[in-house]
Design a protein around this motif. Sequence first.
Motif, PDB file in Angstrom:
ATOM      1  N   THR A 231       0.800  -1.185  -0.073  1.00 21.02           N
ATOM      2  CA  THR A 231       0.071  -0.024   0.108  1.00 21.02           C
ATOM      3  C   THR A 231       0.837   1.254   0.011  1.00 21.02           C
ATOM      4  O   THR A 231       2.112   1.129   0.321  1.00 21.02           O
ATOM      5  CB  THR A 231      -0.864   0.095   1.350  1.00 21.02           C
ATOM      6  N   PRO A 232       0.463   2.322  -0.288  1.00 17.98           N
ATOM      7  CA  PRO A 232       1.035   3.432  -0.466  1.00 17.98           C
ATOM      8  C   PRO A 232       1.727   3.881   1.255  1.00 17.98           C
ATOM      9  O   PRO A 232       2.714   4.588   1.035  1.00 17.98           O
ATOM     10  CB  PRO A 232       0.222   4.675  -0.661  1.00 17.98           C
ATOM     11  N   ASP A 233       1.052   3.332   2.315  1.00 17.35           N
ATOM     12  CA  ASP A 233       1.608   3.712   3.520  1.00 17.35           C
ATOM     13  C   ASP A 233       2.610   2.792   4.044  1.00 17.35           C
ATOM     14  O   ASP A 233       3.504   3.068   4.788  1.00 17.35           O
ATOM     15  CB  ASP A 233       0.288   3.717   4.549  1.00 17.35           C
ATOM     16  N   SER A 234       2.758   1.873   3.346  1.00 21.02           N
ATOM     17  CA  SER A 234       3.810   0.655   3.788  1.00 21.02           C
ATOM     18  C   SER A 234       4.789   0.778   2.800  1.00 21.02           C
ATOM     19  O   SER A 234       5.878  -0.108   2.808  1.00 21.02           O
ATOM     20  CB  SER A 234       3.265  -0.782   3.886  1.00 21.02           C
ATOM     21  N   SER A 235       4.717   1.369   1.669  1.00 23.74           N
ATOM     22  CA  SER A 235       5.873   1.619   0.465  1.00 23.74           C
ATOM     23  C   SER A 235       5.943   2.749  -0.143  1.00 23.74           C
ATOM     24  O   SER A 235       5.141   3.808   0.305  1.00 23.74           O
ATOM     25  CB  SER A 235       5.116   0.744  -0.628  1.00 23.74           C
ATOM     26  N   ARG A 236       6.959   2.910  -0.799  1.00 24.35           N
ATOM     27  CA  ARG A 236       7.236   4.302  -1.496  1.00 24.35           C
ATOM     28  C   ARG A 236       6.642   3.992  -2.928  1.00 24.35           C
ATOM     29  O   ARG A 236       7.275   3.101  -3.545  1.00 24.35           O
ATOM     30  CB  ARG A 236       8.535   4.661  -1.408  1.00 24.35           C
ATOM     31  N   PHE A 237       5.673   4.767  -3.462  1.00 28.40           N
ATOM     32  CA  PHE A 237       5.235   4.913  -4.887  1.00 28.40           C
ATOM     33  C   PHE A 237       5.699   5.999  -5.392  1.00 28.40           C
ATOM     34  O   PHE A 237       5.533   7.070  -4.924  1.00 28.40           O
ATOM     35  CB  PHE A 237       3.699   4.792  -4.736  1.00 28.40           C
ATOM     36  N   TRP A 238       6.379   5.883  -6.435  1.00 31.43           N
ATOM     37  CA  TRP A 238       6.634   7.018  -7.424  1.00 31.43           C
ATOM     38  C   TRP A 238       6.018   6.960  -8.965  1.00 31.43           C
ATOM     39  O   TRP A 238       5.915   5.778  -9.427  1.00 31.43           O
ATOM     40  CB  TRP A 238       8.308   7.026  -7.481  1.00 31.43           C
ATOM     41  N   PRO A 239       5.644   8.018  -9.154  1.00 32.29           N
ATOM     42  CA  PRO A 239       5.150   8.121 -10.734  1.00 32.29           C
ATOM     43  C   PRO A 239       6.282   7.647 -11.626  1.00 32.29           C
ATOM     44  O   PRO A 239       7.467   8.121 -11.410  1.00 32.29           O
ATOM     45  CB  PRO A 239       4.677   9.541 -10.863  1.00 32.29           C
ATOM     46  N   ALA A 240       6.177   6.378 -12.600  1.00 28.81           N
ATOM     47  CA  ALA A 240       7.434   6.124 -13.480  1.00 28.81           C
ATOM     48  C   ALA A 240       7.548   7.453 -14.382  1.00 28.81           C
ATOM     49  O   ALA A 240       8.798   7.471 -14.704  1.00 28.81           O
ATOM     50  CB  ALA A 240       6.824   4.997 -14.062  1.00 28.81           C
ATOM     51  N   ASP A 241       6.732   8.069 -14.758  1.00 23.30           N
ATOM     52  CA  ASP A 241       7.067   9.010 -15.751  1.00 23.30           C
ATOM     53  C   ASP A 241       7.660  10.209 -15.018  1.00 23.30           C
ATOM     54  O   ASP A 241       7.202  10.523 -13.911  1.00 23.30           O
ATOM     55  CB  ASP A 241       5.939   9.762 -16.698  1.00 23.30           C
ATOM     56  N   GLY A 242       8.748  10.719 -15.394  1.00 20.60           N
ATOM     57  CA  GLY A 242       9.491  11.629 -14.747  1.00 20.60           C
ATOM     58  C   GLY A 242      10.544  11.187 -13.654  1.00 20.60           C
ATOM     59  O   GLY A 242      11.343  12.112 -13.075  1.00 20.60           O
ATOM     60  N   TYR A 243      10.694   9.827 -13.533  1.00 20.11           N
ATOM     61  CA  TYR A 243      11.670   9.270 -12.563  1.00 20.11           C
ATOM     62  C   TYR A 243      13.067   9.963 -13.149  1.00 20.11           C
ATOM     63  O   TYR A 243      13.583   9.806 -14.138  1.00 20.11           O
ATOM     64  CB  TYR A 243      11.534   7.825 -12.482  1.00 20.11           C
ATOM     65  N   ALA A 244      13.764  10.170 -12.253  1.00 18.57           N
ATOM     66  CA  ALA A 244      15.301  10.818 -12.573  1.00 18.57           C
ATOM     67  C   ALA A 244      16.052  10.549 -11.390  1.00 18.57           C
ATOM     68  O   ALA A 244      15.807  11.324 -10.325  1.00 18.57           O
ATOM     69  CB  ALA A 244      15.283  12.200 -12.810  1.00 18.57           C
ATOM     70  N   PRO A 245      17.012   9.716 -11.267  1.00 20.76           N
ATOM     71  CA  PRO A 245      18.034   9.507 -10.185  1.00 20.76           C
ATOM     72  C   PRO A 245      18.713  10.748 -10.048  1.00 20.76           C
ATOM     73  O   PRO A 245      18.896  11.705 -10.771  1.00 20.76           O
ATOM     74  CB  PRO A 245      18.705   8.359 -10.456  1.00 20.76           C
ATOM     75  N   GLY A 246      19.168  10.900  -8.794  1.00 19.23           N
ATOM     76  CA  GLY A 246      20.121  12.199  -8.652  1.00 19.23           C
ATOM     77  C   GLY A 246      19.417  13.145  -7.536  1.00 19.23           C
ATOM     78  O   GLY A 246      19.738  14.199  -7.375  1.00 19.23           O
ATOM     79  N   ARG A 247      17.991  12.799  -7.173  1.00 20.51           N
ATOM     80  CA  ARG A 247      17.249  13.597  -6.522  1.00 20.51           C
ATOM     81  C   ARG A 247      16.026  12.886  -5.902  1.00 20.51           C
ATOM     82  O   ARG A 247      16.005  11.644  -6.293  1.00 20.51           O
ATOM     83  CB  ARG A 247      16.754  14.874  -7.316  1.00 20.51           C
ATOM     84  N   ALA A 248      15.629  13.498  -4.905  1.00 19.29           N
ATOM     85  CA  ALA A 248      14.379  12.749  -4.171  1.00 19.29           C
ATOM     86  C   ALA A 248      13.406  12.694  -5.276  1.00 19.29           C
ATOM     87  O   ALA A 248      13.033  13.808  -6.252  1.00 19.29           O
ATOM     88  CB  ALA A 248      13.770  13.545  -3.141  1.00 19.29           C
ATOM     89  N   GLN A 249      12.372  11.691  -5.494  1.00 22.37           N
ATOM     90  CA  GLN A 249      11.456  11.614  -6.347  1.00 22.37           C
ATOM     91  C   GLN A 249      10.043  12.040  -5.817  1.00 22.37           C
ATOM     92  O   GLN A 249      10.078  11.962  -4.616  1.00 22.37           O
ATOM     93  CB  GLN A 249      11.192   9.982  -6.563  1.00 22.37           C
ATOM     94  N   PRO A 250       9.011  12.488  -6.344  1.00 19.93           N
ATOM     95  CA  PRO A 250       7.563  12.759  -5.827  1.00 19.93           C
ATOM     96  C   PRO A 250       7.037  11.490  -5.424  1.00 19.93           C
ATOM     97  O   PRO A 250       7.201  10.295  -5.875  1.00 19.93           O
ATOM     98  CB  PRO A 250       6.783  13.509  -6.961  1.00 19.93           C
TER      99      PRO A 250
END
Length: 306
Positions: A231-250
């Motif tokens: 679930t979103p409360d037990s996991s980190r869900f990130w939108p796949a579009d716009g993923y870019a390493p080197g920074r925190a993801q939304p």
Amino acid sequence: MTGTLAASSLPLPLLRRGKVREVYEVDDGRLLLVASDRVSAFDVVMREAVPSKGAVLTQLSSFWFPRFEGLVAHHCLTADAGTIVTAVPALAPYHSQLAGRAMLCRRTTPVAFECVVRGYLAGSAWAEYRKTGTLAGEPMPKGLVESSRLDAPLFSPATKAETGHDENVPFSRVEQDLGTELANRLRDISLSIYGAGRDYAESRGIILADTKFEFGIDGDGTLRLIDEVLTPDSSRFWPADGYAPGRAQPSFDKQPLRDYLAGVREAGNWNGEAPPPALPDEVVDATSRRYREAYRRITGRELEIR
Ligand SMILES: Nc1ncnc2c1ncn2[C@@H]1O[C@H](COP(=O)(O)OP(=O)(O)OP(=O)(O)O)[C@@H](O)[C@H]1O
Ligand SMILES: [Mg+2]
């Protein structure tokens, strides 16, 4: 559609009230887990409840459990309020508190470790790596950046802290406490479930960056996947579009809330601790929409609360 619920109140012994969920005892063999609509950010529980959030958590867990039956037994008996009321007639007058958000479960003795799997470097793992190049004291490959995808997902157990933050521990600590056989099983099952969940979520445009599983042992000695799962409360869900390493993801689900709170903080109007600032309706609504969108993306259906 039923109402938003900040906290359930049911005529059963309350075993525990977490940041988000209440755990009730049904009998020796069964528990009732009720996910409220409370939401926390930066470890602080907000005063406002987020419509549909509890149902998203419970119905997502309920979606995943049967998919993993080939990998491990689970604790879920039903997450359908009508079936719960039939099984526990004393709950009949409380149908609206249960609808969508309650799960009747087999009771277990929980394993004392949180079974975290990390497929990307984020959160406390990134914080440690940045300082010392390690995770739970173990060396990690060089040259990783924040949010890097890890070649092989890592089993990254943590102790369950009653208060404060869970502590990442090395695998050897799990072996010491539980024995090599159970420790290996927990690791192998956790990695398998994560892998299956990650591949599936990726096909639906969501990166499952990391997650926490809990396991328990039932009265027959069977190991079961318990609590909430992917679930979103037990996991980190990130939108796949716009993923870019080197920074925190939304965050797929909590970003509107986090952005708002960060703004209040930068303006010097909140110190980051309880009590939290009041949330505008738009922020609550945007967060609710994100949770429902997470459910829709993953399951391919609209959330229905019955
Ligand atoms: N089948 C089960 N048998 C025994 N215990 C269980 C079972 N399923 C879940 N639990 C326990 O129920 C508890 C759920 O409460 P928890 O404090 O995690 O709630 P929460 O709202 O997620 O809060 P937090 O944000 O603090 O994690 C956990 O301690 C978990 O181990
Ligand atoms: Mg919890």
